[in-house]
Enzyme design. Sequence first.
Site, PDB file in Angstrom:
ATOM      1  N   HIS A 350      18.214 -22.626 -17.650  1.00  0.00           N
ATOM      2  CA  HIS A 350      18.336 -22.746 -16.552  1.00  0.00           C
ATOM      3  C   HIS A 350      16.989 -23.209 -16.231  1.00  0.00           C
ATOM      4  O   HIS A 350      16.025 -22.470 -16.469  1.00  0.00           O
ATOM      5  CB  HIS A 350      19.064 -22.770 -15.463  1.00  0.00           C
ATOM      6  CG  HIS A 350      19.129 -23.199 -14.349  1.00  0.00           C
ATOM      7  ND1 HIS A 350      19.413 -24.047 -13.598  1.00  0.00           N
ATOM      8  CD2 HIS A 350      18.290 -23.365 -13.512  1.00  0.00           C
ATOM      9  CE1 HIS A 350      19.564 -24.621 -13.172  1.00  0.00           C
ATOM     10  NE2 HIS A 350      18.585 -24.569 -12.294  1.00  0.00           N
ATOM     11  N   ALA A 351      16.256 -25.118 -15.876  1.00  0.00           N
ATOM     12  CA  ALA A 351      14.867 -24.948 -16.164  1.00  0.00           C
ATOM     13  C   ALA A 351      14.144 -24.769 -14.997  1.00  0.00           C
ATOM     14  O   ALA A 351      14.703 -24.281 -13.725  1.00  0.00           O
ATOM     15  CB  ALA A 351      15.231 -26.530 -15.654  1.00  0.00           C
ATOM     16  N   HIS A 380      11.273 -32.940 -12.515  1.00  0.00           N
ATOM     17  CA  HIS A 380      10.740 -32.292 -11.450  1.00  0.00           C
ATOM     18  C   HIS A 380      10.525 -30.334 -11.285  1.00  0.00           C
ATOM     19  O   HIS A 380       9.183 -30.123 -10.736  1.00  0.00           O
ATOM     20  CB  HIS A 380      12.553 -32.042 -11.559  1.00  0.00           C
ATOM     21  CG  HIS A 380      13.187 -31.044 -10.136  1.00  0.00           C
ATOM     22  ND1 HIS A 380      13.250 -30.953  -8.694  1.00  0.00           N
ATOM     23  CD2 HIS A 380      12.890 -29.138 -10.187  1.00  0.00           C
ATOM     24  CE1 HIS A 380      13.721 -29.630  -8.702  1.00  0.00           C
ATOM     25  NE2 HIS A 380      13.363 -28.778  -9.138  1.00  0.00           N
ATOM     26  N   GLU A 381      10.009 -30.429 -13.044  1.00  0.00           N
ATOM     27  CA  GLU A 381       9.585 -29.477 -12.880  1.00  0.00           C
ATOM     28  C   GLU A 381       8.172 -29.491 -13.235  1.00  0.00           C
ATOM     29  O   GLU A 381       6.984 -28.895 -12.787  1.00  0.00           O
ATOM     30  CB  GLU A 381       9.703 -28.409 -14.474  1.00  0.00           C
ATOM     31  CG  GLU A 381      11.293 -28.313 -14.634  1.00  0.00           C
ATOM     32  CD  GLU A 381      11.907 -27.723 -13.514  1.00  0.00           C
ATOM     33  OE1 GLU A 381      10.706 -26.747 -13.242  1.00  0.00           O
ATOM     34  OE2 GLU A 381      12.875 -27.090 -13.140  1.00  0.00           O
ATOM     35  N   HIS A 384       7.094 -28.994  -9.693  1.00  0.00           N
ATOM     36  CA  HIS A 384       6.483 -27.224  -9.272  1.00  0.00           C
ATOM     37  C   HIS A 384       5.051 -27.283 -10.004  1.00  0.00           C
ATOM     38  O   HIS A 384       4.189 -26.855  -9.426  1.00  0.00           O
ATOM     39  CB  HIS A 384       7.423 -26.417  -9.989  1.00  0.00           C
ATOM     40  CG  HIS A 384       8.496 -27.117  -9.109  1.00  0.00           C
ATOM     41  ND1 HIS A 384       9.072 -26.503  -7.676  1.00  0.00           N
ATOM     42  CD2 HIS A 384      10.122 -26.817 -10.092  1.00  0.00           C
ATOM     43  CE1 HIS A 384      10.537 -26.396  -7.738  1.00  0.00           C
ATOM     44  NE2 HIS A 384      11.192 -26.457  -9.250  1.00  0.00           N
ATOM     45  N   GLU A 408      10.245 -27.898  -4.007  1.00  0.00           N
ATOM     46  CA  GLU A 408      11.965 -28.717  -4.745  1.00  0.00           C
ATOM     47  C   GLU A 408      11.368 -30.505  -5.357  1.00  0.00           C
ATOM     48  O   GLU A 408      11.890 -31.061  -5.539  1.00  0.00           O
ATOM     49  CB  GLU A 408      12.944 -28.439  -4.602  1.00  0.00           C
ATOM     50  CG  GLU A 408      12.962 -26.959  -4.328  1.00  0.00           C
ATOM     51  CD  GLU A 408      12.995 -26.444  -6.276  1.00  0.00           C
ATOM     52  OE1 GLU A 408      13.497 -27.303  -6.911  1.00  0.00           O
ATOM     53  OE2 GLU A 408      12.633 -25.135  -6.409  1.00  0.00           O
ATOM     54  N   HIS A 508      22.159 -20.113  -9.446  1.00  0.00           N
ATOM     55  CA  HIS A 508      21.143 -19.472  -8.477  1.00  0.00           C
ATOM     56  C   HIS A 508      22.189 -18.743  -7.963  1.00  0.00           C
ATOM     57  O   HIS A 508      20.962 -18.012  -6.849  1.00  0.00           O
ATOM     58  CB  HIS A 508      20.233 -21.279  -7.422  1.00  0.00           C
ATOM     59  CG  HIS A 508      20.400 -21.775  -7.532  1.00  0.00           C
ATOM     60  ND1 HIS A 508      20.747 -22.780  -8.895  1.00  0.00           N
ATOM     61  CD2 HIS A 508      19.160 -21.838  -8.000  1.00  0.00           C
ATOM     62  CE1 HIS A 508      19.951 -23.905  -9.288  1.00  0.00           C
ATOM     63  NE2 HIS A 508      18.654 -23.550  -8.801  1.00  0.00           N
ATOM     64  N   TYR A 518      17.073 -26.711  -1.499  1.00  0.00           N
ATOM     65  CA  TYR A 518      17.314 -28.462  -2.719  1.00  0.00           C
ATOM     66  C   TYR A 518      18.083 -29.292  -1.657  1.00  0.00           C
ATOM     67  O   TYR A 518      18.122 -30.894  -2.553  1.00  0.00           O
ATOM     68  CB  TYR A 518      17.678 -27.649  -3.937  1.00  0.00           C
ATOM     69  CG  TYR A 518      17.813 -26.712  -4.944  1.00  0.00           C
ATOM     70  CD1 TYR A 518      17.144 -27.396  -5.763  1.00  0.00           C
ATOM     71  CD2 TYR A 518      18.044 -25.588  -4.624  1.00  0.00           C
ATOM     72  CE1 TYR A 518      15.782 -26.412  -6.546  1.00  0.00           C
ATOM     73  CE2 TYR A 518      17.747 -25.088  -5.704  1.00  0.00           C
ATOM     74  CZ  TYR A 518      16.473 -25.650  -6.769  1.00  0.00           C
ATOM     75  OH  TYR A 518      16.450 -24.215  -7.663  1.00  0.00           O
TER      76      TYR A 518
HETATM   77  O1  X8Z Z   1      17.755 -25.548 -10.354  1.00  0.00           O
HETATM   78  C1  X8Z Z   1      17.128 -26.745 -10.265  1.00  0.00           C
HETATM   79  C2  X8Z Z   1      15.788 -26.947 -10.859  1.00  0.00           C
HETATM   80  C3  X8Z Z   1      14.717 -26.357 -10.896  1.00  0.00           C
HETATM   81  S1  X8Z Z   1      14.386 -25.378  -9.318  1.00  0.00           S
HETATM   82  C4  X8Z Z   1      16.275 -27.268 -12.307  1.00  0.00           C
HETATM   83  N1  X8Z Z   1      17.675 -27.311  -9.554  1.00  0.00           N
HETATM   84  C5  X8Z Z   1      18.959 -27.101  -8.746  1.00  0.00           C
HETATM   85  C6  X8Z Z   1      20.172 -27.381  -9.675  1.00  0.00           C
HETATM   86  O2  X8Z Z   1      20.040 -26.970 -10.753  1.00  0.00           O
HETATM   87  O3  X8Z Z   1      21.417 -26.937  -9.030  1.00  0.00           O
HETATM   88  C7  X8Z Z   1      17.368 -29.032  -9.017  1.00  0.00           C
HETATM   89  C8  X8Z Z   1      18.365 -29.701  -8.557  1.00  0.00           C
HETATM   90  C9  X8Z Z   1      18.973 -28.942  -8.073  1.00  0.00           C
HETATM   91 ZN    ZN Z   2      13.274 -26.419  -8.743  1.00  0.00          ZN
END
Ligand code: X8Z
Ligand code: ZN
Length: 609
Positions: A350-351, A380-381, A384, A408, A508, A518
Amino acid sequence: MTFKRTKSALLVIAALGLAACGDEQQIPSNSEPKALTEKDAQQFVEKAQKDISELLIPAAQAEWAYQTYINQDTAALSAYFNEKVTSKATNYAKQSAKFNAVEVDQDTRRKLNLLTNSLVMPAPEDPEKSARLAQIGSELGGMYGAGKYCRNTEECFTLPEMSNIMASERDPKLLLEMWEGWRQVSPPMKALYAEQTELANQGAQELGKKDLSEMWRGSYDMEAEAFGQELDRLWGQVKPFYEALHCHVRAELGEKYGEDVVPQDEPIPAHLLGNMWGQSWGNIYDIVKPEQKMDVIDITKALEEHDYDEIQMVKQAESFFSSLGFAPLPETFWERSMFTQPTERDAVCHASAWDVDNIEDLRIKMCIQKNGEDFSTIHHELGHNYYQRAYNKQPTLYQNSANDGFHEAIGDTIALSITPKYLKEIGLVDNIPDASNDIGMLLKLALDKIAFVPFGLMVDQWRWKVFSGEITPEQYNSGWWQLREKYQGLQAPVDRPADAFDPGAKYHVPANTPYTRYFLAHILQFQFHRSLCEIAGDQGPVHRCSIYGSKEAGTALNNMLEMGQSRPWQEALETLTGKPEMDATAILDYFEPLKAWLDEQNQDRKCGW
Ligand code: X8Z
Ligand code: ZN
């Protein structure tokens, strides 16, 4: 980690969580109690910042090692530091209360409040419980990171592989197999999650909160209850648009798969939306696109045609930020980041973006797929990382975004500027489709951005109910699906087994990363984009605006980023947009031409679920 700081060392630590070890600073207690003064408070805050920030660096290093190389030893290191940081931060949070009645300057008061309210997983005082909490945190993260689905003894799929299948395959049986297969990762998490909730609730209660839910909702420069209402207000603004999109998508999916698979008066089965969690739907554009031929740029194809590799994708994103006037990323970023999935070892794919030393040791960790979706995620990254670097001169307690939604939103804001005009400018495409194609372009983006909004809301609606006890462990899964239905109008494609723990199959939840951020980011990024386009002097429609190359926009953005968390988020928002309120009219205005089109499509359809 202990704090809610997003994607930085502090965030990592917020996910962990251990106990007090006796080396925390104590407020001097003389036999004759002496009234605490403003000076005591200032010294206390200084000491807390120094103490916490020193520990954050080795903690982040250990966490990085764990997440990029999951094994017994790195798990132990992660849990060890998780305990240290969480217990230290919880202890400081507790001690902050002693200054509640002391008159102190505004800045010290803000820092005391941040010390009290920024914990994600507060540790109970009992060292055994605190250690257990940290261990569970690390264990859950590792279970997700190492998760795989094996079709048989020979054939296993990693999450990125399964996500690719969800995105591009159209055989509903295969999609269902992947959807169910991935969810086998989470039943073993369920008991741990219940135990963790109990422990962290105790930690929250020892800090004087009703439960952990109150802590999570209480870090937005307003009362927890008022914040909840603010979310309802914003969702109320977007809901009619979402319902129109849902209606169109359900109808088109019904055409594609048949109405027995997609009943037209029920929630949409969650495995057909091009995404493992049904959270963003851009990958099924081909199924729901307008009948009239539209020229919509396929970034995946453009990357392929130009032979972009993973590093080039990141370099291209960096150059966008450079065009705004941000300094290039440090050499160490390129040496230390993880850009691709390691072979022969487990890692959390997960990024995420990291600032390991809270100064310049910026990194991203991703298993980059060479497609348009990940091109956007890279922006997106990096958002941050640039935020982290912009606020690195702030005192430790202010080294965070204005609120977590801001963190975010930054990279996403930049990604909104990846327009046809921009893609032509950097040579990724040859032609800019004319305005008659805009509905297609807007529909594709709305499938990602508007579709996401209720998902962004429901994840923490579930967690807050879990933390408050309104959803009990027996109801974890049914409560999850009730909210999926209520907000998103989705349903599980098959009856879920009794031991299912579907929330645990979303990163998450086991990682203990709050998710409302988000939701907020999806509102905020359109406010930021609208303002930056104005500052850049763009005259056209906002969905065609790119701020690429605008130093004025870059300066305005940086002015907000530099503030970190030093002021209430309302002020940071005002710095950039001129208004202190979150406001969903920006996202609605952006997609306005599409709403009329959707309403026309839906004219003879029965919408709703
Ligand atoms: O978790 C993330 C990022 C890292 S903060 C890739 N996002 C959420 C997800 O993937 O569920 C970005 C959009 C929503
Ligand atoms: Zn993020």
